[in-house]
Scaffold this motif. Sequence first.
Motif, PDB file in Angstrom:
ATOM      1  N   LYS A 176       2.748  48.472  19.368  1.00 34.68           N
ATOM      2  CA  LYS A 176       2.841  48.635  21.156  1.00 34.68           C
ATOM      3  C   LYS A 176       1.521  47.811  21.177  1.00 34.68           C
ATOM      4  O   LYS A 176       0.774  46.704  21.758  1.00 34.68           O
ATOM      5  CB  LYS A 176       3.430  49.591  21.956  1.00 34.68           C
ATOM      6  CG  LYS A 176       2.771  50.832  21.351  1.00 34.68           C
ATOM      7  CD  LYS A 176       3.304  52.066  21.604  1.00 34.68           C
ATOM      8  CE  LYS A 176       2.987  53.557  21.658  1.00 34.68           C
ATOM      9  NZ  LYS A 176       2.822  53.282  20.219  1.00 34.68           N
ATOM     10  N   THR A 177       0.248  48.764  20.542  1.00 31.14           N
ATOM     11  CA  THR A 177      -1.368  48.485  20.816  1.00 31.14           C
ATOM     12  C   THR A 177      -1.325  46.441  19.711  1.00 31.14           C
ATOM     13  O   THR A 177      -2.227  46.467  20.208  1.00 31.14           O
ATOM     14  CB  THR A 177      -1.875  49.481  20.178  1.00 31.14           C
ATOM     15  OG1 THR A 177      -1.313  50.984  20.434  1.00 31.14           O
ATOM     16  CG2 THR A 177      -3.292  49.334  19.729  1.00 31.14           C
ATOM     17  N   ASP A 188      -4.377  50.117  27.721  1.00 32.54           N
ATOM     18  CA  ASP A 188      -3.688  50.811  26.300  1.00 32.54           C
ATOM     19  C   ASP A 188      -3.728  52.242  26.137  1.00 32.54           C
ATOM     20  O   ASP A 188      -4.854  53.027  25.445  1.00 32.54           O
ATOM     21  CB  ASP A 188      -4.201  49.890  25.177  1.00 32.54           C
ATOM     22  CG  ASP A 188      -3.909  50.277  23.762  1.00 32.54           C
ATOM     23  OD1 ASP A 188      -2.567  50.780  23.332  1.00 32.54           O
ATOM     24  OD2 ASP A 188      -4.496  50.213  22.593  1.00 32.54           O
ATOM     25  N   GLU A 189      -3.298  52.711  26.453  1.00 36.47           N
ATOM     26  CA  GLU A 189      -2.822  54.026  25.729  1.00 36.47           C
ATOM     27  C   GLU A 189      -4.035  54.874  26.112  1.00 36.47           C
ATOM     28  O   GLU A 189      -4.724  55.674  25.944  1.00 36.47           O
ATOM     29  CB  GLU A 189      -2.536  54.723  24.267  1.00 36.47           C
ATOM     30  CG  GLU A 189      -1.654  54.053  23.438  1.00 36.47           C
ATOM     31  CD  GLU A 189      -0.457  55.831  22.522  1.00 36.47           C
ATOM     32  OE1 GLU A 189      -1.344  56.673  24.138  1.00 36.47           O
ATOM     33  OE2 GLU A 189       0.064  55.305  22.083  1.00 36.47           O
ATOM     34  N   ILE A 221       0.587  50.308  28.475  1.00 38.93           N
ATOM     35  CA  ILE A 221       1.112  51.029  27.266  1.00 38.93           C
ATOM     36  C   ILE A 221       0.673  52.554  26.709  1.00 38.93           C
ATOM     37  O   ILE A 221      -0.361  52.757  27.031  1.00 38.93           O
ATOM     38  CB  ILE A 221       0.364  50.611  26.112  1.00 38.93           C
ATOM     39  CG1 ILE A 221       0.205  48.546  26.112  1.00 38.93           C
ATOM     40  CG2 ILE A 221       0.708  50.686  24.622  1.00 38.93           C
ATOM     41  CD1 ILE A 221      -0.853  48.514  25.201  1.00 38.93           C
ATOM     42  N   ILE A 276       5.022  49.833  28.785  1.00 40.65           N
ATOM     43  CA  ILE A 276       5.848  49.387  26.819  1.00 40.65           C
ATOM     44  C   ILE A 276       5.580  51.151  26.528  1.00 40.65           C
ATOM     45  O   ILE A 276       4.166  51.114  26.243  1.00 40.65           O
ATOM     46  CB  ILE A 276       4.728  48.761  26.268  1.00 40.65           C
ATOM     47  CG1 ILE A 276       4.885  46.929  26.887  1.00 40.65           C
ATOM     48  CG2 ILE A 276       5.163  47.810  25.044  1.00 40.65           C
ATOM     49  CD1 ILE A 276       4.061  46.232  26.071  1.00 40.65           C
ATOM     50  N   GLY A 285      -0.333  44.686  22.755  1.00 41.65           N
ATOM     51  CA  GLY A 285      -1.253  44.684  23.731  1.00 41.65           C
ATOM     52  C   GLY A 285      -3.075  44.100  23.245  1.00 41.65           C
ATOM     53  O   GLY A 285      -3.101  42.999  24.005  1.00 41.65           O
TER      54      GLY A 285
END
Lengths: 281, 345, 321, 308
Positions: free
Chosen positions: C46-47, C174-175, C207, C38, C50
Motif C-alpha cells: 500500500k505504501t 500514508d499511515e 492508507i 487503502i 501511495g
Amino acid sequence: MNLKEFVYFFLRNKKIITALCILGLLALVSIFGPFLTSYDPLEFASAPYQPPNRQHWLGTNTFGQDLFTQTVYGLRSSLLVGLFGGGLATIIGLIIGFLAGYRGGWFDEILMMLTNILMVIPTLALLIIIAAYLPYRGVLIQSVIIGLTAWPWTARAVRAQTLSLKTREFVDLARITATRSSKIIFQEIMPNMMSYVFMVFILQFGGAILAATGLDFIGLGPTRGISLGIMLQQATLWNAIQLGMWWWVVTPGALITLVVATLYIMNTGLDEVFNPRLREM
Amino acid sequence: MNFSRPKGRDCSEVIFLRKYLLKKILIYVLTFFFAATINWAIPRFMPGNPIHFLIARFATLPESAKVLQSYFTQAFGLDRPLMEQYVNFWRAFFKGDLGISIYLYPQPVLKVILRSLPYTVLLLLPAIIVSFVIGNRFGAFVARKKYLDNIALPIFYTLTAAPYFWFGILLAWLFGVVLKVFPIAGAYSFAMTPSFSWRFVSNYLYHWILPFSSLVLVMLGGWAIGMRNMIIYELEANYSRYMEALGSSQSLIRRYAYRNAILPQVTGLAIQLGTAVAGTLTTEIVFSYPGIGYILMQGILNQDYFLIQGCFLFIIVGVLIANFIVDILYLIIDPRIRKSYTGEI
Amino acid sequence: MEILQVKDLKLYYKTLYGMAKAVDGVSFTVRKGETLGIAGESGCGKTTLGLGLVLRKPPMVWCGGQAFIEDTDLMNLDEKSMRKLRYEKISIIPQYAMDALNPTKKIRQIIQDLLKEHKQRYEEKQELLTERLTLINLNKKILDMYPIELSGGMRQRLVMVISTLLNPKLLISDEITSALDVSTQKTVIQTLYQMKKKGFMDSLIFITHDLSLLYQIADRVMIMYAGKVAEIGEIQDIVDNPLHPYTRALIGSLPRIGVRYHETKLKGIHGYPPNLLKIGPACRFKERCPMAFNKCEENPPIFRVNAQEVACWLYEEGERV
Amino acid sequence: MKLLSLVKVVKDFPLGILGRERIRAVDRVSFDVYDSAIFALIGESGSGKTTIGKLILGLLKPTSGEIIFNGQNVSKLLEDPEKYYRNVQGIFQDPFSALNPVKRIGQFLERPLKIFKIPDVKKRLKEVLSEVELPFDSVEKYPHELSGGQRQRVVIARSIITRPKIILADEPTSMLDVSIKASILNLILRLRDDYSVSFIHVTHDLASAKYISDRIAVMYAGQIIEEGYARDLVDDPLHPYTKLLRSAAPDPNKSIAKIGQTGEPPDLIALPNGCAFKPRCPYASKECSSFDQMIEKDGRKVRCILYR
C-alpha cells in the motif's frame, strides 16, 4: 547482519578486496624483505647518489646506504607502530568508552570530561613533549606513547555505540533472566559491536602510522633503527630535493600514503557492508 | 513525553546561551590547566634526568659539567620541593617568563615564540579556511553522480592519507627544483627585513604559496570525504524526500541538504584543528619557514626544553581559542541548540 | 468523473536477491470528491502504491501499467512536468510527517521556497495560510519559529496544511495515524475530514493498516494483499458483507470495542504473507485461505459482484472486469 | 490470593543537565493483581505505564512506595535475582529489538534453562516451542530470518519456559499486524488458562485490553484515574478521560462521531495541580485544581470530583 550475509557482501565489495590484496602484499614485503637484500639498512652499501638501478632497486642516499633495504625495514617498523599503537589506542578507547556508556551517571561525566580534554590537545604536540624527554626511544615505546594519546576519539565513538545498544530490549531481557552484568557486556553487547570495533581499529592503525611518521620527521623517532619517517627527515636535513635526489623522498612518502589510503578505503568498504544505505549510493 | 518549549523569544533563552558559553569557557580553562600541568610534570617525572642527558651532549670537562649541572638545576628549580616548583611555574607563567632559550641564548623564550607566531598563523588560518570551503564544495559536488564519486573518492582518500610534509616536499621538488617557479626555503629572501612595504609583502607571498598550497591540498581531502558522507545522509533524510514529493527541484533540495550537512563539518573543524596544527609544524620544517614548527624542531635538536615547553603552551592556547570560536560559530548557524533547551550541551 | 485511473500498475523493488514485486498489477479508480481507503497488512504494497504515484526513487522501479490523473499518465512523464504536477495536482502527507520539515529553517522560509518552486508568490497565499492554520488551532506566530520548537502533533498538523496549500486534486495520506495515541488519532481523522469538506483538496487516498479507522473516513475501501488487490467496495458493503476470504478474516481478527472473549473468539489468520521475491502463479492467499480449492492454483482475475470488485475464484459467476 | 501489589509507588526522573529539576513519571500508584488473572494497564504515551512495568521487573528502583510479591518486598527479593525472576518474567514491545541479532533462537531459549538449572533442556525446548505454535527447526534460525509475529512468539516462549507466576507484557502486540495480533492475544489467554499464569497487560488499545483482561486500570500523567472490572469499565466508563478513550476507539456502526477537540497530551514538566486532565476535561470545574483523591464505589475506583 549474521555471518553468512556478512561474508556474502564482504567478498563482493571491490574496495575491501583490493585493500586486502595491497595490505597483504605490503605485509609480505615487510616480513620477507630483509631476505631479499644482502645489505644492512644503516651500513655503507656502495656509491652514494645513485638513482634506482638494477643493483639498487630504489637507489642509494648521500651516505651510500641502500634505500630498498631502508624502505623494507622502515615499512616493517611503521606497520609495527600501526599495529601496536593502533591496537593499544583501540583497546583503551574501547574500555573507557564502554564503561562510560554502560555505567552512565557521574562515572560517564568524568570519563567524558577527560576524553574531551585530551581530544582538544593536538596529539602531535603532546607526543613531542613526551618523546622529547625519553632518553631511549624504540619502536615499541613510540607505539605505547602514540597509543596512550590517540584513544580519546575511539572512546567517544564506542561510548555512542554502547549507549545505543544498551537501551535495546534484548539487554533488558538478559537482565530479567538474572544474568550478571559482566556476562551481559561480553555476551550481549560486545558481539554486536565487533564490526564497529574492527572499523575503529583500522582507522587507528592508519592514524598511528601518520603520528609516528610525524614524530620521526620532527626528530623524535626511534633513536636506533630506521623508519620511513626517519628516511624523510634525513632526506630533508640533507637537502635531497635540492640535490635532485627525488627517489630518496618519493618512495617512503608514497608507501606511507599507500598504506594509510588503503586502510581508509577498506574502512569505507566495510561501512558499505555494515550499513546498506551507503551501498546503494 | 513531549517537552514542548515555552513559546516566543524570552529572556530564558538568553540565560541559556550565557550558561552554555560559560560552561564551554570553563571546560577550555580546565583543559589549558590540565595541559600546562602535563607540560610542567613530564620533565620532572620522566625516567632519567633530563639535565644529565643535556650535559652529556656538551661532552665537556668534568668540572664545567658540574657548573652546568648546578646552573640547570637552579634554572629548572629542581632543587626546591615539588609544590613550590609548581607554584613558581604558574607565577612565572603569568609574568610571561617562560625561561631562557638555549638554542638562541640569551633570548627569552617568549620573545622567540612571539617573533615566529605570526608566520604560523598567517600560514595555518588561510589554509584551514580555504581548504574548508573548497573541500566542502567538492564533497557536495561529487555526491551528485555515481561515476563522479568513483573517480573522486580514491583521490580524496590519497590526499587525506598522505603525511602533510610529504606533499610539501613533492611540491617543493616539482615547483622549486624542477620548474624553479617558486622559492622553497624561508618566508622571505635573506636580504629583506620584515616590513609592510609592498616589496616585502609580495616577496613574502612569493615564498608563502608552496607551503600554503601543500597544506590546503592535504586538508582538502578530509573535508571532501566528510561532506560527501554527510550530504548523502541528508539527501535521504525525511525532509528532503518530502520536499521532493512536493515538486521541489534538485537544486533546492541540494541547497537545504548542504546547509544541514555543513553543520557537523563545523564541529569537525574543531576536532581537525589538532591534526591541522601538527601538519603545519611539519610543513614549516620542509620549507624552513620560520614559524613555531621550525623553532620547535630547532628546540628539539638542541635539547632546548624551555623553548619546547613554550611552544607547547602556545599551541594549546591557540587551539583552545580556535575551538571556542568554532563553538560560537556553531551556536550562531545551528538553531537546534539555541532553540531546544534540553539540547545536549 | 474520475480524478485518478490506475491500470495494471507494476512497481517492483530492485534488491540484491532479485526483484521484489511490491505492487504487481493493481487497477482502481478514484472519483472526484471521494475518499478511497487503502487497507492491508505490512508488506502488502500500500505504501509503495501511495508513494509510487508521486515519486519513484531507486530501488523502486516502474515495470508496467499506467496511472492517469486527468488524462496525463504519471508513469512516463518527463521530470519537469512531473515536478510541476506534484503539489499542484497531486500531493502527499507522509508517514514521517512529524519530521518532514527541515529542522534548521524557519517555517515561513520553507513555505516560501516551496511556493517559489511552483512560481507562486508567498504574499498571495499568506492570507489563505493563516486562515487554514487557525482552522486547525495553530497560532500564526509559529511561522517565525523553527520546526524543532513545535510538538510532534503540531508539526503533523502543520504538514497537513502545507501539503494542501495549493488545493491539489488528489491528496495521498500514508499511515499518518499509526504513530499516534488513540485520542490524537481521532482528532487527526476529524481534521482530515474537515479539510476535505472545506475543499482543501478534491479527493483523498487514506492508507492505513488498521481497517477500523476506515469505518469513519472512507467512502470506498480497497483491501490489498501481497501486492495485489483483494477487494474494492463501498465501506458499508465491506463491513456488512465482506466477500474476499482475506477481508473476512481481517475483520474477524479486529477486537471490536464491545466484544469480550467469551462472547466471540477472535480468529487471527494463521501462517504468514508470501515472500515477494518468490511469487508463484497461484492466488497469493492460497496457503492461508480456509476456502482454497483447485482453481486457486491460478491467480484469480477481478470479478464484479454488484457494486463490489473481488479477486477470488469463489465469485467466478460474477462478470469479469 | 493476592499475587502482586503496588502500594503508593512513586518514580521520579532527573531532568536537565545536573538533574536539579525532577519529572514525576509515576505518582502514588497502587493496585493488586490476583492469581491467574489478566490485569490491563491502559494509558497513552507518557502516562507512565511502561515505567511501572520496568519497576515491577526490577529494571528501575521506585523513588518511594513498595512493590510486594507473594507478601515480600520486591527490592528485598531482588537481592537474590534468580529466585525472583523464576517467578516474574516479561515480554517487550518491539520484537525486532528483543532478540540479540547475532544469537540463534536455540541459544536464546537455552539461557534461562541454564541459569535456573532446569533439567532435560531438549524436551523443555520442544514443549515450549509447540506451546507457542513454532516449528522445532526455528531453534537453528537467526532472528532476522523470522517475521515480527514469529519473533514475538519466541519471546513469549522464553518468558514461560521457567513456569513463572506472573508475566508483564508491555504492549506485546502494538508492533504487529492485526491478524497476528489476534493470534498472540489468544495465545496469552490460553497460557493463562492452561498454566494459570497471571499477566499484566500494558497497552494503549482499549479494545484489545477489553478482549482479554479481567480488570482494567486507566493511567493518565502518571496516576491511575480509574480502575474496575473490564466489562463495567468499558461499557460504562466513569472518568471523563476513559469516556474520551471509549469514544475515540474506532467503531464500525458510528461514522464521524463529533468528539470535538481532544487537546494536547499532558506536558509532564508543567503539570497543573490537582487533576491533570483538567485542561482537556469538558466537565472541569474550579475545585478540580485542588481535588486529588481516589473514590471507591462498589468495587470500582475513580479519581474524579464528579463522583465524590
